[in-house]
Structures are given as structure tokens and as C-alpha cells.
Design a protein around this motif. Structure first.
Motif: not given
Length: 429
Positions: A346-356
């Protein structure tokens, strides 16, 4: 041996910095002292030069009764001819001798009573000698009838010399204080500056030791299997299938390890360049994740995909692909059958967040602190049993750092591990 080298390096750096600081203070002190002394005596020198010029040009003699300034007149025999005019000072000043080889030269004379004079000896013109004949005072005593040939212009500099002496004492005390401060600061700087060097050195040694260990094991296995095959020259390939397969497996492991070592070597040399591109993040992540969903199904593991990030994002597709492969490979490798793996973006606060996230055996608290270190393998996660080299997550962190991002590991609920990657979104390449 390392401790001895470390002590030598610290001592050498300490002595170098202490000497450098002390030399700087010493040079600064000499400059300050010379400037102070030069400024203090420059007016005296100018006054004497002015008096000498007046005597030679205009015949104006300085007042002999002046407290700071006086004149000694010598005849051609070197005797003082104005002895009487000197009064009480005559006894002390009479010890001064005429030195004709010091004409027009600035000199300093220190008398036995602690009084010091700045002097300049000049030769009087013939007319000036006759004019000043009356300065002789009592002509009835010694030197009667002599004409003054030389004039020693004198200015009392006792106060100035005392000031210079006091200033020198203050300067020496200040230098001693600064020297102590320099030694203290040098020792503190050495300890502080050596810490990252020693840490890097220790990491390098650990890296070499671990790399040698990791390389030794597969090489030993391959060597043993090949030596075993040499003892059976008439055997068929199908009869020695297991040794050959094991050797090939170890060779693939060596190939993978060599590639990882090369990647980290490039990272250390700062020669690797990030080749960024403007890519569609949604389709890009989907192409990487989908094959792992199929692998998970074959291993009877649940694989959930929730890719909400969309739009164009600037990043290095090759390195981000490598990053995701490392995280997904670890998630599949360290989870048991029927375990669940989840991938989110997802994109949060102009950051790409990837969770594994996986619900496997998890990572110990100590492991969380070192999981991104090279060759580190946590016992709780079973990394040693899986045969991993411990370089994957170190490479993953390097990739994230090159993108100015952040990677962290957390506990998953109710058990397992969650790796979170935050990558800043750029507007332009």
C-alpha cells in the motif's frame, strides 16, 4: 594479535593528534608572542630612529634629563664626555663602552642594576661636535678639551621588557593548559574515531571467517564425493546417482553463495549504481508474487495476496525484485506445512509499504537485533537446518538502504515474523 594491533593503532593516532594539536598551539603562541613583542618595541625603535635623524640633519639633541631618553657622548678615544650631566646615573652608565662597529645599528643593553636600554650609536658631524662642546659639563676633570665624536641615543625599555617577560609567563602557562586539553581531547577523539574503525574491522574479520566456513563445507562434501567416485572407476553413473546429485547440489549452493558475496562486495565498494525506472507498481509486484503463490500451494501452504499499491513509482526494478525474492523465499523456507503467508502493499504518506508475514517459528529477540547482519542465522527460526547462508537479509537491507528506505522485522500474531519495507516515492528519476 588483534588487541596488540588495536593498541598500536590507538597509540599512533593519539600521538599524532596530540603532537598536531601541540604544534598548532606552539606555532600560534610563537606568532602571538612575536607580534606582541614587535608591537611593543616598534614605537621605541621608531623614536630612536627619529632622534638619530634629527641629530644628523638639524643638530637637535634629545633632552638628557628625560626620564626615558638620554644620550651618551663619546670622544674619539671612547671616553664619555658628558659624564657630569648624567648625575646619579653616571656611575652605572659609565660602564657602557663605545663600539664603533655598531654604528646605526639598534642594540639592547642590559645593565647590572636590572635596567635595560634600547640604543643606537651614531657618528656626529664635525659641526655638530663643535656645537655640543658645552654638553661636557665639568671640563676641568677627565676628558678635558675632548670633542664629542659619537652619540649613543638611549631609551629605557625596562618596563617593556618586564611586560614581555610577564606575557611570556602567561603564554607558557596557557600553552601548558592547552597542551593538557589537547592530550585529553586527542585521547577522547581517538577512542571515538576508532570505534567505527574497530567495528568495521571486526565485521570484516567475521565476514571472512564466516565466508571461509561457508565455502569450506560444500567444497569438503564435493571433494569427498569425487574421491569416492575415483575409488570406483568401473561403476556406472546410475549406481553413483546419489553422490553426483549431492555434489551438484553443493555446487549450486556455492554458485548462490558466490553471487551473494559478489553483491555484498560491490555494496562495500560503493560501485553499484541504482538503475531507477518509472514502473507500474501494481503489475510489477503481481508478477513477482504470483509464482510464489503456486509454490506455496504445492507445499500445502496458504498464500494470501493483498496488493493495494498502484500508480507509477520510480525504483530499481531489478533490485526490488531481488528484495522480494529474498523475503518470499525466507517466508516459504521457514514455515511448516499448512502455515500461512501474506503479502501486502500500500502507499502511506508518500511511501511504498510492503509487508511479508508468515506464521512460522518466528525470530528470537536477540535474532531481531542481528537478523540483517551478514552470515547471521537465528537458531529459533531453524535457519541453520535449512542450509541458508545468512546473506539474504543483509542484501535485502542494502537494497532498501540504497533506495533511502527502511526495513524492519516484528513478531506476527499469534506467532511468526513480519518484515516491513518502507520505500520513499520519488517524483522524478
Amino acid at each position: 594479535m588483534n588487541e596488540i594491533v588495536t593498541k598500536k593503532q590507538r597509540l599512533k593516532m593519539f600521538l599524532t593528534e596530540a603532537f598536531s594539536f601541540s604544534l598548532i598551539f606552539a606555532i600560534l603562541g610563537v606568532i602571538i608572542f612575536w607580534t606582541f613583542q614587535h608591537t611593543l618595541f616598534s614605537s621605541v625603535n621608531q623614536n630612536l630612529e627619529h632622534q638619530a635623524s634629527q641629530v644628523k640633519k638639524n643638530g637637535m639633541m634629545p633632552n638628557p634629563g628625560d626620564f626615558k631618553t638620554m644620550t651618551l657622548l663619546f670622544n674619539k678615544s671612547g671616553e664619555i664626555v658628558n659624564y657630569t650631566a648624567l648625575g646619579d646615573r653616571g656611575t652605572t652608565l659609565s660602564k657602557i663602552q663605545l663600539k664603533t662597529n655598531q654604528l646605526n645599528v639598534m642594540q639592547t643593553i642590559d645593565l647590572s642594576n636590572g635596567v635595560s636600554f634600547k640604543t643606537m650609536l651614531i657618528k656626529l658631524p664635525k659641526q655638530q661636535s663643535q656645537t655640543n662642546q658645552n654638553i661636557q659639563g665639568d671640563q676641568g676633570q677627565k676628558n678635558s678639551g675632548d670633542m664629542p665624536k659619537y652619540a649613543l641615543l638611549m631609551e629605557n625599555i625596562t618596563a617593556e621588557k618586564q611586560s614581555v617577560s610577564s606575557f611570556l609567563k602567561v603564554l607558557l602557562v596557557s600553552f601548558f593548559v592547552f597542551a593538557v586539553l589537547a592530550i585529553t581531547i586527542s585521547w577522547w577523539l581517538v577512542k571515538r574515531n576508532m570505534q567505527p574503525v574497530l567495528k568495521s574491522w571486526q565485521q570484516q574479520q567475521d565476514f571472512v571467517d564466516s565466508a571461509a566456513h561457508e565455502l569450506k563445507t560444500p567444497l569438503t562434501i564435493i571433494q569427498n564425493k569425487l574421491e569416492l567416485l575415483l575409488t570406483k572407476p568401473n561403476a556406472k553413473i546410475k549406481d553413483e546417482y546419489d553422490p553426483i546429485i549431492l555434489s551438484l547440489s553443493e555446487i549450486r549452493r556455492l554458485t548462490s553463495l558466490s553471487a551473494d558475496l559478489l553483491t555484498l562486495a560491490k555494496a562495500n565498494s560503493n560501485m553499484t549504481v541504482i538503475n531507477t525506472e518509472n514502473i507500474d507498481i501494481s503489475s510489477f509486484l503481481a508478477k513477482i508474487v504470483e509464482p510464489y503463490q503456486e509454490i506455496a500451494q504445492l507445499d500445502n501452504k496458504k498464500f494470501t495476496i493483498d496488493l493495494l499499491a498502484s500508480g507509477k513509482i520510480i525504483l530499481d526494478p531489478q533490485r526490488i525484485h531481488q528484495l522480494l525474492v529474498i523475503l518470499l523465499d525466507n517466508a516459504l523456507k521457514y514455515t511448516d506445512e499448512n502455515a500461512q503467508i501474506e503479502v501486502k502493499s500500500e502507499i502511506v504518506n508518500r511511501q511504498l509499504v510492503i509487508e511479508v508475514t508468515d506464521n512460522g517459528r518466528g525470530i528470537s529477540e536477540k535474532g531481531k537485533q542481528h537478523v540483517f547482519d551478514r552470515f547471521y542465522r537465528d537458531d529459533k527460526s531453524g535457519a541453520r537446518e535449512t542450509g541458508g547462508t545468512g546473506l539474504g537479509l543483509a542484501i535485502a537491507k542494502w537494497i532498501v538502504d540504497m533506495h533511502k528506505g527502511k526495513i524492519s522485522v516484528h513478531d506476527a500474531f499469534p506467532h511468526g515474523s513480519k518484515f516491513i519495507v518502507n520505500l520513499p516515492i520519488k517524483n522524478k528519476i
